[in-house]
Design a protein around this motif. Structure first.
Motif, PDB file in Angstrom:
ATOM      1  N   LEU A  97       7.725   5.872  13.714  1.00  0.00           N
ATOM      2  CA  LEU A  97       8.527   6.879  14.602  1.00  0.00           C
ATOM      3  C   LEU A  97       8.319   6.888  16.033  1.00  0.00           C
ATOM      4  CD1 LEU A  97      10.553   9.175  14.379  1.00  0.00           C
ATOM      5  CD2 LEU A  97       8.828  10.905  13.881  1.00  0.00           C
ATOM      6  N   ARG A  98       6.887   6.938  16.404  1.00  0.00           N
ATOM      7  CA  ARG A  98       6.645   6.692  17.925  1.00  0.00           C
ATOM      8  C   ARG A  98       7.032   5.383  18.568  1.00  0.00           C
ATOM      9  NH1 ARG A  98       3.352   3.586  19.990  1.00  0.00           N
ATOM     10  NH2 ARG A  98       2.500   2.946  17.937  1.00  0.00           N
ATOM     11  N   LEU A  99       6.977   4.470  17.546  1.00  0.00           N
ATOM     12  CA  LEU A  99       7.602   3.018  18.505  1.00  0.00           C
ATOM     13  C   LEU A  99       9.121   3.291  18.729  1.00  0.00           C
ATOM     14  CD1 LEU A  99       7.185   0.014  19.062  1.00  0.00           C
ATOM     15  CD2 LEU A  99       7.730  -0.342  16.600  1.00  0.00           C
ATOM     16  N   GLY A 105       8.906  15.611   8.827  1.00  0.00           N
ATOM     17  CA  GLY A 105       9.461  14.851   9.892  1.00  0.00           C
ATOM     18  C   GLY A 105       9.562  15.593  11.404  1.00  0.00           C
ATOM     19  N   VAL A 106       9.825  17.083  11.181  1.00  0.00           N
ATOM     20  CA  VAL A 106       9.715  17.850  12.405  1.00  0.00           C
ATOM     21  C   VAL A 106       8.422  17.702  13.145  1.00  0.00           C
ATOM     22  CG1 VAL A 106       9.981  20.172  13.640  1.00  0.00           C
ATOM     23  CG2 VAL A 106      11.482  19.374  11.818  1.00  0.00           C
ATOM     24  N   LEU A 107       7.412  18.008  12.373  1.00  0.00           N
ATOM     25  CA  LEU A 107       6.060  18.049  12.859  1.00  0.00           C
ATOM     26  C   LEU A 107       5.727  16.495  13.398  1.00  0.00           C
ATOM     27  CD1 LEU A 107       3.500  19.619  13.447  1.00  0.00           C
ATOM     28  CD2 LEU A 107       2.663  19.032  11.156  1.00  0.00           C
ATOM     29  N   MET A 108       5.822  15.444  12.673  1.00  0.00           N
ATOM     30  CA  MET A 108       5.707  14.143  13.063  1.00  0.00           C
ATOM     31  C   MET A 108       6.320  13.892  14.347  1.00  0.00           C
ATOM     32  SD  MET A 108       6.033  11.857   9.657  1.00  0.00           S
ATOM     33  CE  MET A 108       4.681  11.992   8.338  1.00  0.00           C
ATOM     34  N   LEU A 109       7.563  14.570  14.596  1.00  0.00           N
ATOM     35  CA  LEU A 109       8.178  14.094  16.030  1.00  0.00           C
ATOM     36  C   LEU A 109       7.259  14.903  17.062  1.00  0.00           C
ATOM     37  CD1 LEU A 109      10.619  13.062  17.350  1.00  0.00           C
ATOM     38  CD2 LEU A 109      11.966  15.160  16.860  1.00  0.00           C
ATOM     39  N   ALA A 110       6.980  16.075  16.622  1.00  0.00           N
ATOM     40  CA  ALA A 110       6.035  16.802  17.813  1.00  0.00           C
ATOM     41  C   ALA A 110       4.849  15.996  17.989  1.00  0.00           C
ATOM     42  CB  ALA A 110       5.636  18.245  17.168  1.00  0.00           C
ATOM     43  N   VAL A 111       4.517  15.338  16.996  1.00  0.00           N
ATOM     44  CA  VAL A 111       3.050  14.518  17.264  1.00  0.00           C
ATOM     45  C   VAL A 111       3.262  13.317  18.134  1.00  0.00           C
ATOM     46  CG1 VAL A 111       1.323  13.017  16.034  1.00  0.00           C
ATOM     47  CG2 VAL A 111       1.886  14.911  15.256  1.00  0.00           C
ATOM     48  N   VAL A 112       4.510  12.763  18.012  1.00  0.00           N
ATOM     49  CA  VAL A 112       4.891  11.725  18.637  1.00  0.00           C
ATOM     50  C   VAL A 112       5.193  12.051  20.213  1.00  0.00           C
ATOM     51  CG1 VAL A 112       6.928   9.922  19.060  1.00  0.00           C
ATOM     52  CG2 VAL A 112       5.974  10.243  16.749  1.00  0.00           C
ATOM     53  N   ALA A 132       0.839  -1.309  -0.068  1.00  0.00           N
ATOM     54  CA  ALA A 132      -0.034   0.179  -0.085  1.00  0.00           C
ATOM     55  C   ALA A 132       0.829   1.121   0.074  1.00  0.00           C
ATOM     56  CB  ALA A 132      -1.076   0.037   1.272  1.00  0.00           C
ATOM     57  N   VAL A 133       1.956   1.165   0.725  1.00  0.00           N
ATOM     58  CA  VAL A 133       2.748   2.492   0.877  1.00  0.00           C
ATOM     59  C   VAL A 133       3.980   2.586  -0.061  1.00  0.00           C
ATOM     60  CG1 VAL A 133       1.993   2.571   3.195  1.00  0.00           C
ATOM     61  CG2 VAL A 133       4.020   1.740   2.925  1.00  0.00           C
ATOM     62  N   ASN A 134       4.456   1.505  -0.680  1.00  0.00           N
ATOM     63  CA  ASN A 134       5.608   1.388  -1.325  1.00  0.00           C
ATOM     64  C   ASN A 134       6.796   2.043  -0.439  1.00  0.00           C
ATOM     65  OD1 ASN A 134       4.332   0.289  -3.413  1.00  0.00           O
ATOM     66  ND2 ASN A 134       3.516   2.331  -4.284  1.00  0.00           N
ATOM     67  N   ALA A 135       7.337   3.083  -1.305  1.00  0.00           N
ATOM     68  CA  ALA A 135       8.467   3.675  -0.488  1.00  0.00           C
ATOM     69  C   ALA A 135       8.266   5.191  -0.073  1.00  0.00           C
ATOM     70  CB  ALA A 135       9.826   3.691  -1.399  1.00  0.00           C
ATOM     71  N   SER A 136       6.898   5.447   0.296  1.00  0.00           N
ATOM     72  CA  SER A 136       6.550   6.594   0.548  1.00  0.00           C
ATOM     73  C   SER A 136       6.736   7.113   2.141  1.00  0.00           C
ATOM     74  CB  SER A 136       5.086   6.923   0.188  1.00  0.00           C
ATOM     75  OG  SER A 136       4.274   5.884   0.974  1.00  0.00           O
ATOM     76  N   ILE A 137       6.934   6.065   2.890  1.00  0.00           N
ATOM     77  CA  ILE A 137       7.272   6.434   4.347  1.00  0.00           C
ATOM     78  C   ILE A 137       8.422   7.369   4.558  1.00  0.00           C
ATOM     79  CG2 ILE A 137       8.012   5.340   6.581  1.00  0.00           C
ATOM     80  CD1 ILE A 137       6.146   3.175   6.140  1.00  0.00           C
ATOM     81  N   MET A 138       9.669   6.975   3.965  1.00  0.00           N
ATOM     82  CA  MET A 138      10.555   7.788   4.093  1.00  0.00           C
ATOM     83  C   MET A 138      10.617   9.233   3.347  1.00  0.00           C
ATOM     84  SD  MET A 138      13.595   8.170   5.267  1.00  0.00           S
ATOM     85  CE  MET A 138      13.724   6.364   5.871  1.00  0.00           C
ATOM     86  N   ARG A 139       9.675   9.307   2.130  1.00  0.00           N
ATOM     87  CA  ARG A 139       9.562  10.496   1.779  1.00  0.00           C
ATOM     88  C   ARG A 139       8.618  11.594   2.661  1.00  0.00           C
ATOM     89  NH1 ARG A 139       8.738   7.653  -2.993  1.00  0.00           N
ATOM     90  NH2 ARG A 139       6.329   7.967  -2.770  1.00  0.00           N
ATOM     91  N   THR A 140       7.723  10.914   3.165  1.00  0.00           N
ATOM     92  CA  THR A 140       6.679  11.537   4.222  1.00  0.00           C
ATOM     93  C   THR A 140       7.480  11.928   5.336  1.00  0.00           C
ATOM     94  OG1 THR A 140       5.071  10.196   3.347  1.00  0.00           O
ATOM     95  CG2 THR A 140       4.638  11.329   5.337  1.00  0.00           C
ATOM     96  N   LEU A 141       8.432  11.217   5.909  1.00  0.00           N
ATOM     97  CA  LEU A 141       9.446  11.298   7.154  1.00  0.00           C
ATOM     98  C   LEU A 141      10.230  12.620   6.708  1.00  0.00           C
ATOM     99  CD1 LEU A 141      10.391   8.045   8.582  1.00  0.00           C
ATOM    100  CD2 LEU A 141       9.100   9.856   9.864  1.00  0.00           C
ATOM    101  N   MET A 142      10.698  12.587   5.504  1.00  0.00           N
ATOM    102  CA  MET A 142      11.804  14.021   5.134  1.00  0.00           C
ATOM    103  C   MET A 142      10.817  15.228   4.943  1.00  0.00           C
ATOM    104  SD  MET A 142      14.258  11.872   2.428  1.00  0.00           S
ATOM    105  CE  MET A 142      15.119  13.533   2.183  1.00  0.00           C
ATOM    106  N   ALA A 143       9.665  14.907   4.477  1.00  0.00           N
ATOM    107  CA  ALA A 143       8.649  16.103   4.096  1.00  0.00           C
ATOM    108  C   ALA A 143       8.113  16.786   5.493  1.00  0.00           C
ATOM    109  CB  ALA A 143       7.596  15.921   3.004  1.00  0.00           C
TER     110      ALA A 143
END
Length: 355
Positions: free
Chosen positions: A334-336, A94-101, A81-92
């Motif tokens: 990232l949360r894990l 990443g800072v906000l995702m870390l805040a969410v976590v 379902a996600v292919n290789a998009s997780i890394m692209r999403t993290l790079m785009a």
């Protein structure tokens, strides 16, 4: 984590009869959830059936190897379902995702601190049990630091069950009249594609376990499968019946951890623990609602991304509900990792602060 073996019970039904009852009740509940349009009906039905049987005194357990196999298949499902998009999403983002976590981890730490201060559970049990994820690791480490592993396991898997139920309800409300997510075949489920996918599942799970990657049985096949699928080196394919077995394996493993012994040990604390768990989910839900004003994502995607734990069950719901799987899995992965790195330190800090 290996399931805690239940005490011998001479009044228990024969294991074959227990499995027969579990299968029958799981099928009935799954059919009901499917008819009601709930995503991941074949996860919720087995999980609730297993909880009922576990609390009723069932002694059967899902062996470790089938459970790891189920996680590996879910990893392959997500990879398609996600292919290789997780890394692209993290790079785009990443800072906000870390805040969410970090918000999720902070909310969990606050809940653990409150439960420890009011002495709802003995010692440091509440501190370890409130960690938002990495249940197996938290239970194993909790025992080393003097906490009751049974109660920690109960808190951890109660949260996983509540997250799965709440996420499925939110998904059902968000998808409206969409058809229920009875597993559909992944990709072209021909013999060669299925054989290649099973090879990815076995090799990825083995590497994940050998390298001691958190949730390695799922993350290993996910990474390898996504890489191969994104580069067109392999075609991922799984038949619907095999995915249904994987869903059931995850649901049964979580549900059968609810035993008479753990319920008796937590009967006085259960209302408080349940309230704290639902409160944590509500806090994360409020944060998810706020994220929809910051990022161009829908409420379902935000809710699944901020859910405090249950990576495999959240992945199943995300794939079956039309959410942005790459964003959900990026945040959850990232949360894990953050929980694995900070969980022991946070639990020890809570224990010292409440003493």
């Amino acid at each position: 984590m290996k399931p805690f073996p239940p005490p011998p019970d001479r009044t228990a039904l024969h294991p074959a009869l227990q499995w027969s009852i579990l299968l029958a009740v799981s099928a009935l509940l799954s059919a009901g959830f499917s008819a009601a349009g709930f995503p991941a009906a074949l996860l919720l039905g087995p999980m609730l059936a297993a909880i009922g049987l576990g609390v009723s005194g069932a002694t059967v357990r899902v062996p470790q190897l089938p459970f790891l196999g189920a996680q590996a298949l879910i990893g392959c499902l997500v990879a398609h379902a996600v292919n290789a998009s997780i890394m692209r999403t993290l790079m785009a983002d990443g800072v906000l995702m870390l805040a969410v976590v970090l918000v999720t981890v902070a909310a969990s730490a606050a809940v653990g601190l409150v439960l420890t201060r009011i002495r709802l559970l003995p010692g440091t049990t509440a501190a370890w049990g409130s960690s938002p994820g990495a249940a197996s690791a938290m239970v194993a480490m909790a025992e080393e630091f003097g906490a009751d592993p049974r109660l920690v396991a109960f808190m951890q898997y109660l949260r996983v069950a509540c997250v799965a139920l709440s996420a499925s309800v939110v998904a059902r409300l968000c998808v409206g009249d969409a058809p229920a997510s009875v597993p559909a075949p992944v990709g072209e489920a021909g013999p060669l594609a299925v054989a290649g996918t099973l090879a990815v599942a076995v090799i990825g799970a083995w590497l994940g376990r050998i390298l001691r990657i958190p949730a390695g049985a799922m993350i290993g096949p996910l990474v390898i499968g996504a890489t191969l699928h994104a580069t067109d080196l392999a075609s991922m394919g799984l038949p619907a019946w095999l995915l249904a077995l994987a869903y059931a394996g995850i649901g049964w493993t979580v549900g059968l951890r609810f035993t008479r012994a753990t319920v008796r040990a937590t009967v006085t604390a259960l209302p408080g623990v349940l309230a704290a768990t639902l409160g944590l989910i509500a806090l994360c839900g409020a944060w998810a609602w706020g994220l929809t004003f910051i990022l161009p994502i829908d409420l379902l995607t935000a809710f699944l991304a901020t859910s405090p734990g249950g990576l495999d069950s959240v992945a199943i719901i995300a794939v079956g509900s039309g959410a942005d799987v790459s964003f959900v899995l990026a945040v959850q992965t990232l949360r894990l990792l953050v929980v694995i790195l900070t969980g022991p330190w946070v639990a020890k800090w809570i224990a010292r602060s409440a003493s």
